[in-house]
Design an enzyme around this catalytic site. Structure first.
Site, PDB file in Angstrom:
ATOM      1  N   PHE A  73       0.607  -3.109   4.584  1.00  0.00           N
ATOM      2  CA  PHE A  73       0.940  -4.483   4.945  1.00  0.00           C
ATOM      3  C   PHE A  73       2.408  -4.734   4.616  1.00  0.00           C
ATOM      4  CE2 PHE A  73      -3.506  -6.664   4.554  1.00  0.00           C
ATOM      5  CZ  PHE A  73      -3.990  -5.795   5.484  1.00  0.00           C
ATOM      6  N   HIS A 124      -9.759   3.015  -0.831  1.00  0.00           N
ATOM      7  CA  HIS A 124      -8.346   2.652  -0.694  1.00  0.00           C
ATOM      8  C   HIS A 124      -7.956   1.723  -1.850  1.00  0.00           C
ATOM      9  CE1 HIS A 124      -4.512   1.585   0.698  1.00  0.00           C
ATOM     10  NE2 HIS A 124      -4.778   1.066   1.870  1.00  0.00           N
ATOM     11  N   LYS A 141      -9.269   9.097   1.160  1.00  0.00           N
ATOM     12  CA  LYS A 141      -9.843   7.735   1.086  1.00  0.00           C
ATOM     13  C   LYS A 141     -11.293   7.741   1.523  1.00  0.00           C
ATOM     14  CE  LYS A 141      -5.505   5.159   1.627  1.00  0.00           C
ATOM     15  NZ  LYS A 141      -4.549   6.210   2.035  1.00  0.00           N
ATOM     16  N   CYS A 200       0.797  -1.233   0.000  1.00  0.00           N
ATOM     17  CA  CYS A 200       0.000   0.000   0.000  1.00  0.00           C
ATOM     18  C   CYS A 200       0.823   1.274   0.000  1.00  0.00           C
ATOM     19  CB  CYS A 200      -0.966  -0.018   1.172  1.00  0.00           C
ATOM     20  SG  CYS A 200      -2.126  -1.382   1.006  1.00  0.00           S
ATOM     21  N   HIS A 259      -2.679   9.003   5.413  1.00  0.00           N
ATOM     22  CA  HIS A 259      -3.013   7.672   4.892  1.00  0.00           C
ATOM     23  C   HIS A 259      -4.494   7.421   5.174  1.00  0.00           C
ATOM     24  CE1 HIS A 259      -2.484   3.568   3.617  1.00  0.00           C
ATOM     25  NE2 HIS A 259      -2.941   3.120   4.766  1.00  0.00           N
ATOM     26  N   GLU A 265      -1.154   6.833  12.854  1.00  0.00           N
ATOM     27  CA  GLU A 265      -0.563   7.965  12.143  1.00  0.00           C
ATOM     28  C   GLU A 265      -0.770   9.276  12.891  1.00  0.00           C
ATOM     29  OE1 GLU A 265      -1.707   8.968   8.169  1.00  0.00           O
ATOM     30  OE2 GLU A 265      -3.673   8.069   8.419  1.00  0.00           O
TER      31      GLU A 265
END
Lengths: 402, 426
Positions: free
Chosen positions: B409, B350, B345, B173, B313, B324
């Site tokens: 990930f 996403h 997002k 990602c 993010h 974050e």
């Protein structure tokens, strides 16, 4: 800033660990054989370079095994060997000083095959909780970083067979930007029926069933390549930082790197391999006459062999440098192929011997000096490793003795 | 290489394919109006799945200029990439005929490559999973190019006649930030003058939905598809899978200036770190993302206080939003409380590897247009997330420096600093 290789880990079809692999390679012992991992009899392709005798549970913690594809298991094993070889104690290095850059091509493809089968045979609720982390291309870098506490800059590059050299070039770039140590290279493969069929569909796998007459780069009988699994992991360090932690020597320096891409299909322009070689030599500050051996990409396809032989003779002159392709004993390993050739070249530098290409009789049309059949004694100070990826990727790395 | 002079990297072309936003203009309207493009999945029957919403693109490849052979050969992800690349090229004013092919490269990001192509072909050769040994007679010739997604980078190289370094970056990602970061490094070191970069992903397929269902990463908020992606909101329950592409033309600054190109922004700094913690879990203190932010600002030679907007993010999972938030505080100190933050997002979902590049596009537009896009669906902030997340409504604000971050990930944490190219002296 000098990037040196201080550790190697190899999982190859003809040997697990650098000692077994190197001994088999010098003996000319091939790991190519009839596919044993699944029933390949329905398929036009029946040969592969499979890593035999690898039992994941003997090398990895039990909980990791069901979470990972076989290629990741081979990767983690090779990584552990490479770090041991380099005598790295992760705690000795700064918190963000170590990173990981690997090459991938198919991710955890066999794992993904199993989950696709569950999905479509039994339904979506049967898909494993590990699918999302086991099959994507970044899995090996992520798992290595976790297992060894490597929190520095990391990456994953895909360039088919060229990607493994690009990963090592990126590792050197990170060393130059200030990292102490980067674990790099690649271990690859897609050895299930779905993986074999996907590779066969590309039209370049040989359909020969004779392991000794199947993968014949630069031979008049070249009919395509055999694919294999495995590769090599390299520990790449800033030379100064390696010295500080007490390493007195290294396998060699990553002295020059370059990558190019071929002109679009149908173009009259020259393919990019010669330029990749010249750029890598220039980057290393060395000239063609200093190169002691070339590890060829060795596609095993008449058109591609022609392009490579032409590029080599354009730079070195006809028969101007020994050329070898020990991958005739492993098959093409995709993202693992370039790194395994780098490891092999570094062992050549160490031992002063050029490993052979097996089974090949060079077609008269190619003016190359191929190291055939038995190893050749030679002082190796500079080695050039070439790799090409399907579609037009060309990469070259120059290694130098330290 | 220019003699001894520092090589700086600027963006001179942009193309975006996002849910609800085909092309840069439509994409920016969606964001600044705070509309959401998430909906009940239409690509397949989602009813057996835990999560049944996604951010899909209504994509007609023929109408957008792709030929029949391109459509047959290319997975949906690279179809999106090619359309975005053509927009970027057109906007850059570059003529392929004028490019030096050997000085032009490609660095494309993708987390999952040809997921849809592979799954569709698997269904055929296995007869929907019935055959354990798949049937090669049904394999299509371009199956190999689905297997190895560097084929995507090859497509873009052919489009531009690029003969410099080409690769596909696949760091999950964060691929869409890392691919652009890689392109910057190649320009700075002198390996290329022009890089075609960005990222693409088209992961909305049964196997991806099932994989994310299995770890409860995606939202089960199926009764409210338009409000399903809720970063930083107390009602968030996971991310909403999306698809898309953003492609950029990056140039060495003098190269761009010499040809009088319009410069959108400068890529001023970039860094990535790994958390070495867990394949899907995040360390709550945000230490590695904070380190990536610090190094990216350092590379840009900027202070935390200069950051005018943070494109977060903001995936809409509890652990991410808190992680974050902690990382921003750790890296920016008190300034974290003063700078607007938002997650697009909430609107476009996403799209895994692609979203990092789509977020770079949004960051560049924030600089050029003087507008901070909002976080949609943020009605009731999580008390643990106590920064200014620009809820619901876009904000007019002159912004010279944007920080955009990604997390994924494998433990990847990446940060990039984008700057107005002509308003700052550094």
């Amino acid at each position: 800033m000098t990037a040196v290789v201080t550790g190697l880990g190899v999982t190859a079809p003809n040997g697990l660990g650098i000692d077994d692999y190197w001994a088999a390679t010098l003996r000319g012992e091939s790991g190519i054989g009839r596919i044993a991992r699944f029933d390949a009899s329905p398929y036009p392709v029946t040969l592969a370079g499979e890593v035999p005798g690898f039992v994941a549970e003997e090398h990895l913690p039990n909980r990791l095994v069901p979470q990972t594809d076989r290629t990741t298991q081979l990767t983690l094993t090779a990584t552990e060997w490479a770090l041991n070889d380099a005598a790295v104690v992760p705690g000795d290095l700064p918190e963000f000083g170590m990173g990981v850059v690997t090459a991938a091509t198919a991710g955890g493809f066999e794992f993904g095959h199993r989950e696709l089968e569950k999905m479509w045979r039994h339904g979506n609720r049967h898909v494993s909780a590990y699918q999302s982390i086991a099959w994507f291309y970044a899995v090996d870098t992520g798992q290595i970083s976790i297992r060894h506490g490597m929190r520095g800059p990391s990456g994953v590059l895909v360039g088919e067979q060229a990607g493994g050299l690009d990963a090592v070039a990126q590792a050197r770039r990170q060393i130059r930007k200030g990292s102490d140590l980067i674990v790099s290279g690649g271990v690859d493969g897609a050895h299930c029926s779905w993986g074999l069929v996907a590779q066969w569909a590309g039209g370049r796998l040989t359909e020969s069933a004779d392991p000794d007459r199947a993968f014949l780069p630069f031979d008049a009988d070249a009919s395509g390549y055999v694919s294999g699994e495995g590769g090599a992991i390299l520990v790449i360090e800033d030379a100064e930082s390696a010295r500080r932690r007490g390493m007195t020597g290294s396998y060699g320096e990553i002295a020059g790197c370059a990558a190019t891409f071929d002109p679009p299909p149908g173009s009259a322009r020259e393919p990019g391999l010669r330029r990749a070689i010249e750029l890598a030599l220039a980057d290393a500050g060395t000239s063609a006459t200093d190169v002691d051996v070339v590890f060829a990409d060795a596609a095993g396809d008449p058109d591609l062999d022609r392009v490579e032989a032409d590029a080599i003779t354009a730079v070195f002159g006809p028969g101007g440098v020994p050329v070898t392709a020990p991958k005739t004993m492993t098959g093409r390993l995709y993202g693992g192929g370039g790194p395994l050739d780098l490891a092999t070249a570094l062992l050549s530098i160490r031992d002063g011997v050029l490993p052979p290409t097996v089974n090949v009789a060079v077609a008269p049309a190619y003016e190359i000096d191929l190291v055939r059949g038995t190893p050749r004694r030679a002082t190796v100070d500079v080695a050039l490793v070439l790799a090409r990826g399907r579609g037009g990727f060309n990469s070259a790395v120059v290694l130098r003795a330290t | 290489m220019t003699d001894g002079a520092e090589r700086r990297v600027v963006i001179t072309g942009m193309g975006v394919m996002a849910p609800g936003g085909i092309g840069v203009k439509e994409f920016w309207s969606l964001l600044t109006e705070g509309r959401t493009a998430t909906r009940r999945i239409t690509f397949f029957d989602p009813s057996p799945f835990r999560s049944q919403v996604a951010a899909e693109i209504d994509f007609d490849p023929v109408a957008l200029g792709l030929g029949q052979q391109e459509i047959r050969r290319m997975d949906r992800a690279i179809q999106l990439g090619v359309v975005a690349a053509r927009e970027a090229m057109a906007g850059s004013g570059l003529d392929v005929a004028d490019l030096d092919p050997t000085r032009t490269g490609v660095s494309l990001g993708s987390a999952l490559g040809a997921t849809i192509g592979l799954e569709n072909e698997y269904r055929v050769v296995s007869d929907d999973g019935r055959l354990a040994l798949v049937d090669h007679e049904y394999a299509v010739p371009h199956l190999f190019d689905y297997l190895v997604p560097s084929s995507f980078a090859a497509e873009l190289a052919w489009l531009f006649g690029a003969e410099g370094p080409a690769t596909l970056v696949s760091t999950g990602c964060t691929s869409g930030i890392d691919s652009v970061g890689y392109a910057c490094d190649l320009i700075r070191e002198g390996s290329a003058d022009v890089m075609i970069t960005g990222a693409t992903d088209a992961p909305i397929s049964p196997i991806s939905m099932a994989a994310f269902d299995a770890i409860k990463a995606t939202t089960p908020r199926n009764d409210d598809p338009a409000g399903a992606s809720r970063p930083f909101d107390l009602g968030r329950k996971g991310f909403v899978l999306g698809e898309g592409a953003a492609i950029f033309v990056l140039e060495e600054r003098e190269h761009a200036r010499r040809r009088g190109a319009h410069i959108h922004a400068e890529v001023a700094g970039y860094a990535s770190r790994c958390n070495a913690f867990h394949m899907t879990g995040l360390r709550p203190d945000g230490r590695e993302m904070a380190e990536a932010i610090r190094v990216a600002l350092d590379e840009a030679r900027m202070d935390a206080g200069q950051v005018g907007y943070i494109n977060a993010h903001g995936s809409g999972t509890k652990q991410n939003d808190r992680h974050e938030t902690a990382a921003f505080k750790l890296s920016l100190g008190q300034h974290a409380y003063e700078v607007p933050v938002s997650s697009i997002k909430s609107m476009v979902g996403h799209s895994l590897g692609a979203i990092g590049s789509i977020e770079i596009a949004a960051s560049v537009l924030a600089i050029e247009e003087g507008i901070v896009p909002p976080t949609a669906n943020l009605h009731e902030p999580d008390p643990e997330c106590d920064l200014d997340y620009t809820p619901l409504v876009a904000r007019e604000q002159r912004t010279d420096v944007v920080l955009t971050v990604g997390s994924g990930f494998g433990g990847f944490q990446s940060a990039m600093v984008l700057a107005a190219h002509d308003r700052l002296s550094r």
